[in-house]
Scaffold this motif. Structure first.
Motif, short mmCIF file in Angstrom:
data_model
loop_
_atom_site.label_atom_id
_atom_site.label_comp_id
_atom_site.label_asym_id
_atom_site.label_seq_id
_atom_site.Cartn_x
_atom_site.Cartn_y
_atom_site.Cartn_z
N LYS A 23 0.76 -1.19 0.10
CA LYS A 23 0.00 0.18 0.01
C LYS A 23 0.96 1.30 0.02
O LYS A 23 0.54 2.21 -0.76
N THR A 24 1.94 1.42 1.07
CA THR A 24 2.81 2.51 0.69
C THR A 24 3.56 2.46 -0.28
O THR A 24 3.59 3.62 -0.87
N GLN A 26 2.58 1.73 -3.22
CA GLN A 26 1.68 2.12 -4.32
C GLN A 26 1.82 3.50 -4.34
O GLN A 26 1.60 4.49 -5.30
N LYS A 27 1.45 4.39 -3.05
CA LYS A 27 1.48 5.56 -2.78
C LYS A 27 2.47 6.26 -3.20
O LYS A 27 2.61 7.52 -3.94
N ASN A 30 2.92 6.45 -7.08
CA ASN A 30 1.82 7.41 -7.70
C ASN A 30 2.75 8.86 -7.69
O ASN A 30 2.46 9.27 -8.31
N ARG A 31 3.00 8.97 -6.30
CA ARG A 31 3.63 10.61 -6.19
C ARG A 31 4.74 10.62 -6.86
O ARG A 31 5.09 11.61 -7.69
#
Length: 199
Positions: A23-24, A26-27, A30-31
């Protein structure tokens, strides 16, 4: 991009994925894409971009996260000297180095440019290597991050790149079936590598 960023990139990606969770990651991915147009693997090779995004997410905690990641690949044996020794313990990184020094032609190439940068033609002459296989081996060493482009010279109004080995000195240690490689990085690499400067 520095040689160490390229040399360490695959190992760093695996460590980041394992340590930070999907999850981290993926964030962060994206950033990275939103801010720099980079994937995670590209950002590892342009480490300053990844560093900025980690600082957005974790603030000052990014220092500890990065230090923990780097310690899984290398540790500084001595910070006192102007040319510190680094102990490399990552299996993948060590296998690249061992393979390069185990190949007689690649070893000659690395030794040829261990102190003075040279253009590819001069490297081939120094090592008495055929052009085709010599170019292939030099390009392989560049791709692996063991040869670093340090600048260029002009010949007949053409800019021709010069290359230098990222190591000044190297020692292979095997103790109780555990292998480490101790290296001193070239001054040029120490100045160019955000990874080496951050520890």
């Amino acid at each position: 991009m520095s040689g160490t960023e390229h040399l360490f990139s695959r190992s760093l990606i695996e460590i980041i994925k394992k340590d930070l969770g999907s999850k981290t990651i993926q964030k962060i991915e994206n950033r990275l894409f939103e801010k720099f147009g980079l994937s995670l693997s590209q950002s590892v090779e342009e480490f300053h971009s990844l560093d900025l995004v980690l600082r957005e997410f974790f603030g000052k905690g990014a220092d500890a996260i990065e230090r923990k990641m780097f310690e899984k690949i290398f540790v500084i044996k001595s910070k006192k000297s102007n040319d510190p020794w680094y102990s490399l313990s990552d299996e993948y990184v060590n296998s690249i180095i061992l393979e390069a020094y185990g190949d007689m032609d690649k070893r000659k190439i690395l030794e040829s440019v261990s102190e003075t940068p040279k253009i590819i033609n001069d490297i081939l002459k120094d090592c008495n290597l055929p052009r085709t296989s010599g170019y292939r081996k030099i390009n392989n060493l560049i791709d692996e991050g063991l040869l670093l482009k340090t600048g260029h010279i002009e010949i007949d109004n053409k800019k021709i790149s010069e290359y230098l080995c990222i190591f000044n000195n190297l020692k292979i240690n095997i103790e109780k079936s555990k292998m480490t490689i101790d290296v001193q990085f070239s001054k040029s690499e120490q100045l160019r590598s955000p990874i080496l400067q951050s520890v």
